[in-house]
Design an enzyme around this catalytic site. Structure first.
Site, mmCIF file in Angstrom:
data_model
loop_
_atom_site.group_PDB
_atom_site.id
_atom_site.type_symbol
_atom_site.label_atom_id
_atom_site.label_comp_id
_atom_site.label_asym_id
_atom_site.label_seq_id
_atom_site.Cartn_x
_atom_site.Cartn_y
_atom_site.Cartn_z
ATOM 1 N N CYS A 25 12.906 -4.201 9.989
ATOM 2 C CA CYS A 25 11.621 -4.708 10.472
ATOM 3 C C CYS A 25 11.247 -4.069 11.802
ATOM 4 O O CYS A 25 12.027 -4.061 12.749
ATOM 5 C CB CYS A 25 11.660 -6.228 10.619
ATOM 6 S SG CYS A 25 10.086 -6.915 11.172
ATOM 7 N N ARG A 135 17.665 -7.419 3.910
ATOM 8 C CA ARG A 135 16.831 -8.594 4.184
ATOM 9 C C ARG A 135 17.702 -9.850 4.226
ATOM 10 O O ARG A 135 17.944 -10.487 3.201
ATOM 11 C CB ARG A 135 15.726 -8.745 3.143
ATOM 12 C CG ARG A 135 14.751 -7.571 3.131
ATOM 13 C CD ARG A 135 13.592 -7.827 2.176
ATOM 14 N NE ARG A 135 12.806 -8.979 2.587
ATOM 15 C CZ ARG A 135 11.836 -8.952 3.493
ATOM 16 N NH1 ARG A 135 11.510 -7.817 4.100
ATOM 17 N NH2 ARG A 135 11.174 -10.046 3.800
ATOM 18 N N CYS A 279 -4.282 -1.377 15.426
ATOM 19 C CA CYS A 279 -3.671 -1.306 14.098
ATOM 20 C C CYS A 279 -2.376 -2.099 14.108
ATOM 21 O O CYS A 279 -1.742 -2.278 15.154
ATOM 22 C CB CYS A 279 -3.408 0.162 13.738
ATOM 23 S SG CYS A 279 -2.429 0.447 12.242
ATOM 24 N N ASP A 280 -1.961 -2.551 12.935
ATOM 25 C CA ASP A 280 -0.707 -3.274 12.779
ATOM 26 C C ASP A 280 0.481 -2.468 13.286
ATOM 27 O O ASP A 280 1.452 -3.025 13.820
ATOM 28 C CB ASP A 280 -0.524 -3.593 11.284
ATOM 29 C CG ASP A 280 0.683 -4.457 11.005
ATOM 30 O OD1 ASP A 280 1.106 -5.203 11.902
ATOM 31 O OD2 ASP A 280 1.205 -4.396 9.879
ATOM 32 N N CYS A 329 -4.403 13.401 0.554
ATOM 33 C CA CYS A 329 -3.565 12.610 1.457
ATOM 34 C C CYS A 329 -4.228 12.350 2.801
ATOM 35 O O CYS A 329 -3.926 11.360 3.464
ATOM 36 C CB CYS A 329 -2.208 13.265 1.654
ATOM 37 S SG CYS A 329 -2.181 14.620 2.848
#
Length: 381
Positions: A25, A135, A279-280, A329
């Site tokens: 993450c 995870r 942006c994220d 792309c």
């Protein structure tokens, strides 16, 4: 100059707070930016955000609730958000989406999502040995069982679920197994996100869980074959976001994925305290645009800094400009180019695209040609 309205936001109501501790993450480390702060959105920030969005003369607004883990806010928070949308709205269609690890999902959550037509993104990397490889929860135990139980509950309750799968150095070895697992679980809407994180900057190298461009290219080709094999009467039985975005592009329409656009910067990222970012993937001081309690969202979207961010995507290295596949792309995601440990401004996944596009090109064109014949649509690639 025409000012763009704010029609799409990603909101992190719990900030980087999460009940899992996934190795790959990139967002939980953002807690360092908010040290000493309560990273849960206040009602004042929530109402200011919604009031600003609803005040615009637009017909539709998309709100994506993300994290960290957005369900840590609890059901009452989202009921309050829905109430505020009704109070401040004037007939707009509101598309709510929520990205979750599923650990807290129960019948109460499922009812909320079903009743208010939330689109749920569920973070699930595949079968247990793949998912639990990276995870885990805060105690170090795998999270697969709770995520799979959440998927079953949501689907049984009639909630629309998309599965988001991170392609890392381990999961990239199992494309067929992952695809088959998702289908067997009734998760027919899939999104695959390649994992790329820097291990360190001095010397620059990839984090060990990152996937190589060569591996990712092979993964895309194998999943593409599985997707094609599932077509029924000329239509896909499963939905894979990247492939369908390419179909849009081949048909002459704007692609539905920002990585394939010529420029980006069309949405805003809103943190728990009202701070707004480009942006994220760029929640960093450098790309903080302001705070919605001080500056209206529409001003932040149209600010020179956000315009500059959007145009970064089109500033490609010379090698891209002579590449046959550049118009497809468009340099890929800005993050994978600017933060590529190899440097030189080239997208880390360039080799993946150069493997996949020649492999899929004739098939995608044939699918679009068939669609045009059936519909009489004159749009062309």
């Amino acid at each position: 100059m025409i000012r763009r309205p704010v029609t799409e936001v990603l909101v992190k109501p719990a900030g980087p707070d999460c009940n899992l501790d996934c190795d790959y993450c990139f967002y939980t480390s953002k807690s360092q930016m908010f040290a000493g702060q309560k990273t849960h959105m206040s009602e004042a920030v929530l109402e200011a955000m919604i009031a600003q969005l609803m005040a615009q003369p637009v017909s539709q607004i998309s709100i994506g609730w993300q994290g960290g883990e957005p369900t840590l806010m609890g059901i009452p928070f989202y009921r309050k958000a829905l109430e505020l949308m009704q109070r401040h709205g004037h007939g707009q269609a509101i598309a709510n989406g929520l990205q979750t690890n599923g650990a807290l999902i129960d019948k109460g959550w499922a009812k909320l999502f079903r009743d208010y037509h939330f689109l749920i993104g569920l973070s699930l990397d595949g079968p247990q040995h793949v998912h639990d490889h990276y995870r885990s929860n805060r105690s170090g135990r795998g999270s697969w069982r709770k995520t799979v139980d959440a998927a079953r509950l949501l689907l049984d309750q009639g909630v629309e679920v998309n599965v988001l799968t991170v392609v890392n150095d381990y999961s990239v070895r199992f494309p067929e197994e992952i695809y088959a697992f998702h289908k067997s679980a009734g998760l027919n809407f899939m999104q695959f996100i390649p994992c790329l994180e820097a291990g360190s900057l001095d010397p620059p190298h990839l984090a060990p869980f990152s996937v190589s461009a060569e591996q990712y290219g092979d993964f895309l080709c194998q999943v593409f074959d599985l997707w094609l094999a599932d077509f029924v009467d000329g239509a896909p039985a499963t939905s894979i976001r990247f492939f369908e975005a390419l179909l849009f592009k081949y048909a002459g329409f704007p692609p539905t994925e920002c990585t394939l656009l010529e420029e980006c910067g069309s949405y805003l990222l809103i943190e728990h305290n009202g701070d707004v970012y480009a942006c994220d993937f760029f929640v960093d001081p450098e790309w903080k645009l302001g705070n919605l309690l001080e500056t209206p969202l529409i001003d932040l979207l149209n600010a020179p800094r956000q315009v500059e961010f959007g145009r970064l995507k089109a500033r490609l290295p010379a090698g891209c400009m002579v590449c046959k596949w550049q118009t497809l792309c468009r340099g890929g995601c800005t993050k994978d180019r600017l933060r590529n440990p190899a440097g030189a401004g080239q997208n880390h996944f360039c080799a993946a695209y150069k493997t996949f596009f020649p492999y899929a090109d004739s098939h995608l064109q044939a699918l679009v040609d068939t669609w045009k014949r059936k519909t009489g649509n004159a749009k062309v690639h």
